[in-house]
Design a protein around this motif. Structure first.
Motif, PDB file in Angstrom:
ATOM      1  N   ASN A  23     -15.898   6.431  -0.689  1.00 45.71           N
ATOM      2  CA  ASN A  23     -14.860   5.469  -1.063  1.00 45.71           C
ATOM      3  C   ASN A  23     -14.785   5.227  -2.567  1.00 45.71           C
TER       4      ASN A  23
ATOM      5  N   SER B 189     -12.515   0.884   0.366  1.00 40.65           N
ATOM      6  CA  SER B 189     -13.003   0.545   1.700  1.00 40.65           C
ATOM      7  C   SER B 189     -12.864  -0.936   2.030  1.00 40.65           C
TER       8      SER B 189
ATOM      9  N   CYS C  70       0.814  -1.214   0.000  1.00 45.56           N
ATOM     10  CA  CYS C  70       0.000   0.000   0.000  1.00 45.56           C
ATOM     11  C   CYS C  70       0.850   1.268   0.000  1.00 45.56           C
TER      12      CYS C  70
ATOM     13  N   ARG D 181      -6.872   4.108   1.443  1.00 47.17           N
ATOM     14  CA  ARG D 181      -7.865   3.341   2.195  1.00 47.17           C
ATOM     15  C   ARG D 181      -9.265   3.919   2.001  1.00 47.17           C
TER      16      ARG D 181
ATOM     17  N   CYS E  63      -3.875  -3.774   5.354  1.00 45.18           N
ATOM     18  CA  CYS E  63      -3.723  -3.367   3.954  1.00 45.18           C
ATOM     19  C   CYS E  63      -3.167  -4.520   3.114  1.00 45.18           C
TER      20      CYS E  63
ATOM     21  N   THR F  80      -3.665   6.783   3.819  1.00 47.73           N
ATOM     22  CA  THR F  80      -5.018   6.986   4.360  1.00 47.73           C
ATOM     23  C   THR F  80      -6.012   7.285   3.249  1.00 47.73           C
TER      24      THR F  80
ATOM     25  N   LEU G  10     -10.208  -2.737   1.831  1.00 44.80           N
ATOM     26  CA  LEU G  10      -8.885  -3.088   2.347  1.00 44.80           C
ATOM     27  C   LEU G  10      -8.985  -3.371   3.846  1.00 44.80           C
TER      28      LEU G  10
ATOM     29  N   GLN H 295      -7.317  -4.116   7.831  1.00 48.27           N
ATOM     30  CA  GLN H 295      -6.519  -3.267   8.701  1.00 48.27           C
ATOM     31  C   GLN H 295      -5.036  -3.326   8.362  1.00 48.27           C
TER      32      GLN H 295
END
Length: 280
Positions: free
Chosen positions: A132, A76, A57, A72, A82, A69, A78, A80
């Protein structure tokens, strides 16, 4: 001769110290201007990237000039950590170009439910904030204020325009739709104009057929332009500033070593060297 050598070494140390402080500052100020070439946006305005072996990421965000960020927010799904898989497609940006005809995401059909009204129909439209960028409304994605929606019968017998709302129903916590009431049954074109500060993430025109006594619900989506600005150059600036800072520290360390050598070279030699006392 020793005095001249000492002055020359001191001057060299001063130049190295100046470069050690100046280079990190200059590199940090130039970092925000870094630009990266991104993929061509699709018909819906989204820029997609396909994950290859070795990607993560942080690397993908750096290449496309966005923050992790923000990556992400655009994706949406992804987790925790990544976690990425080879061949996975990620949204790395959304442009303001209006969607054109061509392949587009599969949109949910307009919901038509029967109502006790006789002779007319009701068409309700929602413009929601697609935070998102996946074109599907989540529970936290509410309505957008200030959009303009038009409902026009294809035979020209009916045409109305209303503004969208960001209000929420206190009983259901769902966004309140913009509704056209007492609409004759028939085939209609619904077109949406999003506010200037948003980019559409779906096609801005839909055709729906309704019968008298039905109620049709249609949704459009848009994403705030603030998600695609270059705030995400901060990671690049931080990485480059750290490297230049380390280089500056090494220059300072080298300058300190030269200064010590110059100091030792300028000290007078001991008069006892070579005397009978030193030979004992």
């Amino acid at each position: 001769m020793k005095t001249k050598l000492l002055l020359f070494l001191c001057l060299l140390v001063f130049i190295l110290l100046f470069l050690g402080f100046a280079l990190p500052l200059r590199g940090a100020s130039a970092a925000p201007h870094a630009q990266f070439v991104t993929a061509t946006p699709g018909p819906d305005g989204r820029i997609l990237y396909t994950v290859v072996d070795g990607d993560n990421c942080g690397q993908i965000a750096l290449i496309h000039g966005i923050a992790v960020t923000q990556l992400r927010q655009l994706n949406s799904r992804l987790d925790q950590d990544c976690t990425l898989t080879v061949g996975q497609q990620l949204v790395v940006g959304v442009v303001s170009n209006a969607p054109t005809a061509g392949p587009a995401p599969t949109l949910p059909p307009a919901t038509v439910t029967a109502t006790p009204v006789s002779g007319t129909t009701e068409v309700c439209v929602l413009l929601f904030n697609d935070m998102n960028g996946d074109t599907l409304r989540q529970e936290t994605e509410l309505g957008i204020e200030g959009g303009a929606v038009s409902l026009t019968n294809l035979n020209g017998s009916y045409s109305q325009t209303q503004n969208t709302s960001s209000a929420v129903d206190p009983d259901t916590s769902e966004p309140i739709r913009t509704c056209f009431v007492d609409v004759p049954g028939g085939e209609y074109n619904i077109s949406m104009a999003v506010p200037d500060e948003y980019n559409p993430t779906r096609l801005l025109s839909r055709t729906v057929t309704v019968k008298a006594g039905d109620r049709a619900e249609v949704s459009f989506s848009a994403q705030s332009k603030t998600l695609t600005v270059s705030e995400a150059t901060e990671p690049q600036q931080g990485n480059r500033s750290s490297l230049l800072g380390i280089f500056g520290f090494l220059l300072l360390l080298g300058g300190a070593g030269l200064a010590y050598y110059a100091y030792r070279s300028g000290q007078p030699k001991s008069k006892l060297k070579g005397s009978p006392l030193m030979k004992r």
